[in-house]
Design a protein around this motif. Structure first.
Motif, PDB file in Angstrom:
ATOM      1  N   SER A   1       0.828  -1.209   0.000  1.00 14.83           N
ATOM      2  CA  SER A   1       0.000   0.000   0.000  1.00 14.83           C
ATOM      3  C   SER A   1       0.864   1.262   0.000  1.00 14.83           C
ATOM      4  CB  SER A   1      -0.934   0.005   1.209  1.00 14.83           C
ATOM      5  OG  SER A   1      -1.834  -1.094   1.151  1.00 14.83           O
ATOM      6  N   VAL A   2       1.980   1.221   0.731  1.00 14.66           N
ATOM      7  CA  VAL A   2       2.888   2.367   0.743  1.00 14.66           C
ATOM      8  C   VAL A   2       3.444   2.620  -0.652  1.00 14.66           C
ATOM      9  CG1 VAL A   2       5.093   3.229   1.611  1.00 14.66           C
ATOM     10  CG2 VAL A   2       3.484   2.126   3.170  1.00 14.66           C
ATOM     11  N   LEU A   3       3.853   1.560  -1.350  1.00 15.56           N
ATOM     12  CA  LEU A   3       4.397   1.711  -2.699  1.00 15.56           C
ATOM     13  C   LEU A   3       3.352   2.292  -3.664  1.00 15.56           C
ATOM     14  CD1 LEU A   3       6.507  -1.548  -3.209  1.00 15.56           C
ATOM     15  CD2 LEU A   3       7.347   0.782  -2.949  1.00 15.56           C
ATOM     16  N   VAL A   4       2.107   1.807  -3.534  1.00 11.41           N
ATOM     17  CA  VAL A   4       1.038   2.295  -4.418  1.00 11.41           C
ATOM     18  C   VAL A   4       0.736   3.752  -4.126  1.00 11.41           C
ATOM     19  CG1 VAL A   4      -1.386   2.036  -5.050  1.00 11.41           C
ATOM     20  CG2 VAL A   4       0.041   0.006  -4.741  1.00 11.41           C
ATOM     21  N   VAL A   5       0.617   4.093  -2.831  1.00  5.15           N
ATOM     22  CA  VAL A   5       0.324   5.478  -2.452  1.00  5.15           C
ATOM     23  C   VAL A   5       1.452   6.406  -2.893  1.00  5.15           C
ATOM     24  CG1 VAL A   5       0.193   7.003  -0.457  1.00  5.15           C
ATOM     25  CG2 VAL A   5      -1.245   4.978  -0.558  1.00  5.15           C
ATOM     26  N   ALA A   6       2.692   5.921  -2.824  1.00  7.87           N
ATOM     27  CA  ALA A   6       3.842   6.761  -3.160  1.00  7.87           C
ATOM     28  C   ALA A   6       3.946   7.050  -4.647  1.00  7.87           C
ATOM     29  CB  ALA A   6       5.131   6.092  -2.681  1.00  7.87           C
ATOM     30  N   CYS A   7       3.313   6.243  -5.506  1.00 11.57           N
ATOM     31  CA  CYS A   7       3.348   6.517  -6.949  1.00 11.57           C
ATOM     32  C   CYS A   7       2.661   7.859  -7.204  1.00 11.57           C
ATOM     33  CB  CYS A   7       2.644   5.409  -7.730  1.00 11.57           C
ATOM     34  SG  CYS A   7       3.612   3.899  -7.830  1.00 11.57           S
ATOM     35  N   PRO A   8       3.388   8.850  -7.646  1.00 14.47           N
ATOM     36  CA  PRO A   8       2.838  10.217  -7.724  1.00 14.47           C
ATOM     37  C   PRO A   8       1.954  10.429  -8.948  1.00 14.47           C
ATOM     38  CG  PRO A   8       5.104  10.206  -8.476  1.00 14.47           C
ATOM     39  CD  PRO A   8       4.794   8.786  -8.068  1.00 14.47           C
ATOM     40  N   CYS A   9       0.843   9.709  -9.016  1.00 12.19           N
ATOM     41  CA  CYS A   9      -0.057   9.872 -10.167  1.00 12.19           C
ATOM     42  C   CYS A   9      -0.639  11.283 -10.206  1.00 12.19           C
ATOM     43  CB  CYS A   9      -1.179   8.844 -10.111  1.00 12.19           C
ATOM     44  SG  CYS A   9      -0.603   7.147 -10.363  1.00 12.19           S
ATOM     45  N   ALA A  10      -1.070  11.793  -9.042  1.00 11.54           N
ATOM     46  CA  ALA A  10      -1.629  13.153  -9.012  1.00 11.54           C
ATOM     47  C   ALA A  10      -0.562  14.181  -9.358  1.00 11.54           C
ATOM     48  CB  ALA A  10      -2.216  13.440  -7.637  1.00 11.54           C
TER      49      ALA A  10
ATOM     50  N   LEU B   1      -0.121  21.068  -7.690  1.00  6.46           N
ATOM     51  CA  LEU B   1       1.034  20.439  -7.050  1.00  6.46           C
ATOM     52  C   LEU B   1       0.888  20.462  -5.533  1.00  6.46           C
ATOM     53  CD1 LEU B   1       3.946  21.819  -9.266  1.00  6.46           C
ATOM     54  CD2 LEU B   1       3.192  19.441  -9.086  1.00  6.46           C
ATOM     55  N   PHE B   2       0.318  21.536  -4.998  1.00  8.59           N
ATOM     56  CA  PHE B   2       0.101  21.605  -3.550  1.00  8.59           C
ATOM     57  C   PHE B   2      -0.894  20.532  -3.113  1.00  8.59           C
ATOM     58  CE2 PHE B   2      -2.594  23.144  -0.061  1.00  8.59           C
ATOM     59  CZ  PHE B   2      -1.641  23.255   0.939  1.00  8.59           C
ATOM     60  N   PHE B   3      -2.013  20.406  -3.834  1.00  5.38           N
ATOM     61  CA  PHE B   3      -3.015  19.393  -3.489  1.00  5.38           C
ATOM     62  C   PHE B   3      -2.413  17.985  -3.558  1.00  5.38           C
ATOM     63  CE2 PHE B   3      -6.396  22.491  -5.135  1.00  5.38           C
ATOM     64  CZ  PHE B   3      -6.589  23.017  -3.862  1.00  5.38           C
ATOM     65  N   SER B   4      -1.673  17.709  -4.619  1.00  4.47           N
ATOM     66  CA  SER B   4      -1.113  16.365  -4.782  1.00  4.47           C
ATOM     67  C   SER B   4      -0.047  16.083  -3.725  1.00  4.47           C
ATOM     68  CB  SER B   4      -0.534  16.193  -6.187  1.00  4.47           C
ATOM     69  OG  SER B   4       0.431  17.182  -6.469  1.00  4.47           O
ATOM     70  N   ALA B   5       0.764  17.103  -3.399  1.00  6.39           N
ATOM     71  CA  ALA B   5       1.777  16.915  -2.358  1.00  6.39           C
ATOM     72  C   ALA B   5       1.115  16.687  -1.003  1.00  6.39           C
ATOM     73  CB  ALA B   5       2.701  18.127  -2.307  1.00  6.39           C
ATOM     74  N   LEU B   6       0.030  17.423  -0.749  1.00  2.12           N
ATOM     75  CA  LEU B   6      -0.706  17.237   0.497  1.00  2.12           C
ATOM     76  C   LEU B   6      -1.263  15.820   0.578  1.00  2.12           C
ATOM     77  CD1 LEU B   6      -1.830  18.574   3.074  1.00  2.12           C
ATOM     78  CD2 LEU B   6      -3.861  19.211   1.736  1.00  2.12           C
ATOM     79  N   TYR B   7      -1.793  15.331  -0.559  1.00  6.35           N
ATOM     80  CA  TYR B   7      -2.315  13.964  -0.589  1.00  6.35           C
ATOM     81  C   TYR B   7      -1.216  12.971  -0.248  1.00  6.35           C
ATOM     82  CZ  TYR B   7      -2.646   9.465  -2.889  1.00  6.35           C
ATOM     83  OH  TYR B   7      -2.554   8.144  -3.168  1.00  6.35           O
ATOM     84  N   ASN B   8      -0.066  13.085  -0.928  1.00  2.00           N
ATOM     85  CA  ASN B   8       1.012  12.125  -0.701  1.00  2.00           C
ATOM     86  C   ASN B   8       1.476  12.145   0.756  1.00  2.00           C
ATOM     87  OD1 ASN B   8       1.614  12.441  -3.949  1.00  2.00           O
ATOM     88  ND2 ASN B   8       2.338  10.511  -3.096  1.00  2.00           N
ATOM     89  N   THR B   9       1.567  13.349   1.322  1.00  4.77           N
ATOM     90  CA  THR B   9       2.031  13.457   2.703  1.00  4.77           C
ATOM     91  C   THR B   9       1.052  12.802   3.674  1.00  4.77           C
ATOM     92  OG1 THR B   9       3.141  15.536   2.166  1.00  4.77           O
ATOM     93  CG2 THR B   9       2.739  15.070   4.497  1.00  4.77           C
ATOM     94  N   LEU B  10      -0.235  13.141   3.563  1.00  6.85           N
ATOM     95  CA  LEU B  10      -1.248  12.582   4.460  1.00  6.85           C
ATOM     96  C   LEU B  10      -1.425  11.085   4.240  1.00  6.85           C
ATOM     97  CD1 LEU B  10      -3.966  15.394   4.342  1.00  6.85           C
ATOM     98  CD2 LEU B  10      -2.269  14.956   6.133  1.00  6.85           C
TER      99      LEU B  10
ATOM    100  N   VAL C   1      -7.365  17.240  -8.490  1.00  6.09           N
ATOM    101  CA  VAL C   1      -6.526  17.992  -9.437  1.00  6.09           C
ATOM    102  C   VAL C   1      -7.309  18.335 -10.695  1.00  6.09           C
ATOM    103  CG1 VAL C   1      -4.538  17.757 -10.973  1.00  6.09           C
ATOM    104  CG2 VAL C   1      -4.331  17.111  -8.574  1.00  6.09           C
ATOM    105  N   THR C   2      -8.112  17.374 -11.167  1.00  5.68           N
ATOM    106  CA  THR C   2      -8.905  17.587 -12.374  1.00  5.68           C
ATOM    107  C   THR C   2      -9.937  18.692 -12.187  1.00  5.68           C
ATOM    108  OG1 THR C   2      -8.636  15.249 -12.949  1.00  5.68           O
ATOM    109  CG2 THR C   2     -10.377  16.463 -14.085  1.00  5.68           C
ATOM    110  N   LEU C   3     -10.649  18.674 -11.064  1.00  3.92           N
ATOM    111  CA  LEU C   3     -11.671  19.691 -10.802  1.00  3.92           C
ATOM    112  C   LEU C   3     -11.046  21.075 -10.651  1.00  3.92           C
ATOM    113  CD1 LEU C   3     -13.998  17.762  -8.323  1.00  3.92           C
ATOM    114  CD2 LEU C   3     -14.427  18.280 -10.735  1.00  3.92           C
ATOM    115  N   ASN C   4      -9.900  21.153  -9.998  1.00  4.18           N
ATOM    116  CA  ASN C   4      -9.235  22.443  -9.850  1.00  4.18           C
ATOM    117  C   ASN C   4      -8.797  22.980 -11.212  1.00  4.18           C
ATOM    118  OD1 ASN C   4      -8.063  24.569  -8.137  1.00  4.18           O
ATOM    119  ND2 ASN C   4      -6.117  23.791  -8.909  1.00  4.18           N
ATOM    120  N   THR C   5      -8.356  22.081 -12.070  1.00  7.58           N
ATOM    121  CA  THR C   5      -7.934  22.497 -13.410  1.00  7.58           C
ATOM    122  C   THR C   5      -9.115  23.002 -14.224  1.00  7.58           C
ATOM    123  OG1 THR C   5      -6.145  20.857 -13.362  1.00  7.58           O
ATOM    124  CG2 THR C   5      -6.772  21.728 -15.515  1.00  7.58           C
TER     125      THR C   5
END
Length: 712
Positions: free
Chosen positions: A358-367, A663-672, A698-702
């Protein structure tokens, strides 16, 4: 190389070699740019190092070979993506039936779980192979990237799933492995297709393979241009594109705009040098001696310099590389900490492995991977609505940080054709009389200024053109015309008329119009009129330049044209004299551009601008641009003028703000997410869903970028 990870692996190994100061690998053209000591950057020193990684280093690859290579890579990726989509669909369907509890009992769930695993095997073993290969090579180069994470995530998901099946459990994670492979393969395919398109800029600098009329063994023969050697004499026909560099045997009119940007053709004397890319405008064939064959021409050197500019990386790419350099090791470290931490706290091997997966999957920075491309796509869509085509959506990142805006003159800030700006005539001559006489004098001439005068006087209407019994041409100076009525007229430069014993009155010399092209007309009574012609600015040049200056940009004009014309145009559009640079060659333009505060934006329309378009951080081609300029630019204006430049810069700034938020939203996701998954057990499927939610945010913000109005 199959992807940018391969390029990073090679780059990482080369930068660590003794004597190498810097190295940059450009994937689209398969080019490595190396800076260092002479013995350290030789092919014999670099090739063995690259070979140990599984690649082959050779002499500079031809552009045609790069096209063929990327065509093969595109088909290679398409086939693997097709296999992944077809077999992955059945894997996902089988997993879905298990997850939603749609099956009647545990035995059938077990059978469906085995079916899910069976359908995932072609995806894992075939479609995912490039990720494993690239991951291994980047590990050897000590530059692990996303491929390492993807490979470990896929392999771990499969191993854990097989272990669960062996123990009789139907809670398998084959769908996780399939999803990672298919999504990332699709991204790699899009990236490869975009990079393939970028090679067209180099194609446009190549002249066509034509047949050349060459003097060989006492006769004129037709030879392929590649077979014409230095020192041979070749024949140029009227209107022909010069295919080789050479020295003229006789004088003639040459259009040099493709390399110099000059708005008017020039009259070359015998013994002067011409370059490939020029066009011969004379009326009779002209002979020249070849001084540079194919591969050694000035245009070939420009092409090589353009490849060198492309091979060097910009700051954004370097930042992305540094991000990849620490992300993968951190994710691996957290995964191992989670695994052994869970074991220390008494969690069983099965649950500990699932947590680590799960850690490996979560760490994949798709966002993170979507944050910039999605905003670029939305920004490029809004630019399209404003009449601006972005050939490279990634250029929006750089456009938002532009500090210097450099504009070409002819064809960019001007319309590219001359018009009569002012005229003065001797007493008793009105405009109608002047136009009638001018029509008689210039009709039938091929000179661009004569054609501009004909347009002003109506001389293009053959019915208004009187019959002539004699025309005497003086190339580069003027012409003498004798009419059927016995009257004669002379039209040309002031110096030529003076040599013809025509007295030019001082009032005809207007110092305030010295920037313009001056043409004089005389008849049997002497000086008749002086006309001033100039290349007029486009309608929106002045307001656009003033808007750029008011916005804080450093704005300059660089041209190959003469100083007078450049200074006058600069004054017309609101540029100070010190920001107007005249008589600059293509190479000098590029050097001057690089000396300005970066990032730089260059707007140019001609073949002579392709080097500057490549040297600038971002290049834009106006509506009337030549094919080489369009292919070398990151963006093209589809409406007349340069107001699209102002609009594009505004769109880019707003797009970059969205990128930063994404990038802020995605970084926040990865951290949490990483924090949560390390502390408590989360199934890999939930981790995948969390990735999807992050991508959705990310999509909605875009989407806000497309909904908002463009700043006026």
């Amino acid at each position: 190389m199959w992807c940018t990870s391969c390029a990073l692996a090679i780059e990482g190994v080369l930068t660590r070699l003794p004597g190498v100061v810097d190295a940059s690998v450009h994937y689209p053209t398969a080019t490595v740019w190396v800076k260092g000591a002479p013995n350290a950057v030789e092919l014999t020193a670099l090739a063995p190092v690259v070979k140990r990684l599984g690649y082959r280093l050779s002499e500079l690859e031809a552009v045609e070979n790069a096209h063929e290579r990327l065509e093969l890579e595109s088909r290679y990726l398409t086939l693997r993506l097709l296999v992944g989509a077809v077999f992955g669909m059945w894997t996902m369907l089988a997993s879905l039936l298990i997850y939603v509890g749609a099956l009647p009992n545990a035995s059938i769930e077990q059978v469906v779980a085995w079916i899910s695993g069976a359908f995932s095997m072609p995806v894992v073993l075939y479609s995912g192979l490039p990720f494993y290969r690239a991951g291994w090579r980047t590990l050897l180069a000590k530059r692990p990237g996303m491929d390492v994470l993807v490979s470990l995530g896929v392999i771990s998901a499969v191993i854990v799933s097989i272990g669960l099946l062996w123990r009789g459990s139907a809670e398998v994670y084959f769908d996780t492995a399939v999803m990672l492979i298919v999504l990332l393969l699709a991204g790699r395919l899009v990236e490869t297709l975009c990079r393939h398109r970028g090679l067209k800029a180099l194609d446009a600098l190549a002249l066509p393979n034509v047949m050349i009329s060459a003097w060989q063994k006492g006769v004129w023969v037709l030879l392929p241009v590649n077979e014409v050697a230095e020192g041979m004499r070749i024949k140029l026909t009227p209107g022909e594109l010069v295919a080789l560099d050479g020295i003229l045997d006789a004088p003639g009119w040459i259009d040099t705009a493709s390399l110099t940007g000059e708005s008017l053709p020039r009259h070359f004397n015998a013994g002067q040098k011409v370059y490939a890319g020029y066009r011969y405008l004379g009326a009779t064939p002209l002979v020249m001696q070849v001084t540079a064959e194919v591969g050694k021409r000035r245009l070939d050197r420009l092409r090589d310099e353009m490849r060198r500019y492309q091979a060097q990386k910009g700051e954004l790419q370097k930042l992305a590389d540094r991000f990849a350099a620490w992300l993968s090791p951190l994710a691996l470290l957290l995964s191992l900490v989670t695994l052994f931490g869970a074991l220390l706290f008494g969690v069983g091997w099965e649950n500990a492995l699932v947590r680590a997966l799960s850690v490996l999957v979560v760490a994949c920075p798709c966002a993170v991977g979507l944050a910039v491309p999605l905003a670029s796509l939305a920004g490029s869509g809004q630019a399209m609505q404003q009449g601006i085509v972005l050939r490279d959506p990634a250029a929006l990142e750089t456009l938002a940080r532009i500090r210097s805006v450099v504009l070409d003159k002819t064809g960019t800030l001007t319309t590219g054709s001359h018009a009569v700006l002012h005229w003065q005539a001797r007493d008793g001559i009105d405009e109608n009389t002047l136009q009638h006489k001018l029509t008689s004098a210039v009709s039938g001439s091929e000179h661009p200024l004569a054609q501009a005068l004909a347009r002003w006087s109506g001389g293009q209407d053959q019915q208004r053109s009187p019959l002539k019994i004699g025309v005497e041409e003086f190339p580069g100076e003027g012409r003498r015309v004798r009419l059927t009525s016995g009257e004669w007229l002379m039209v040309g430069s002031a110096s030529w008329l003076s040599r013809q014993h025509i007295i030019v009155p001082s009032q005809a010399e207007d110092a305030a119009l010295s920037f313009a092209s001056q043409v004089m007309l005389a008849d049997e009574s002497g000086w008749l009129a002086t006309l001033y012609l100039t290349d007029q600015p486009v309608d929106d040049a002045e307001p656009s330049v003033k808007h750029l200056l008011a916005s804080g940009y450093l704005v300059a004009m660089i041209s190959g044209d003469r100083q007078g014309a450049v200074s006058w145009l600069g004054e017309r559009v609101g540029l100070p004299r010190e920001a107007c640079y005249a008589q600059r060659s293509p190479e000098a333009k590029a050097r001057l551009l690089q000396a300005l505060p970066s990032p730089t934006l260059f707007v140019g329309d001609g073949l002579n601008d392709t080097l500057s378009l490549a040297a600038a951080d971002v290049g834009i081609a106006p509506l009337s641009a030549s094919e080489p300029a369009r292919e070398g630019a990151s963006a093209q204006l589809m409406t007349p003028g340069i107001s699209g430049v102002v609009k594009l810069l505004s769109i880019a700034k707003r797009t970059r703000r969205i990128m930063g938020q994404n990038l802020f939203f995605s970084a926040l996701y990865n951290t949490l997410a990483l924090g949560v998954v390390v502390i408590m057990a989360i199934p890999p499927l939930i981790a995948v869903i969390a990735m999807a939610i992050s991508s959705l945010s990310v999509t909605l913000n875009t989407a806000r970028l497309a909904w908002s109005e463009l700043d006026q």
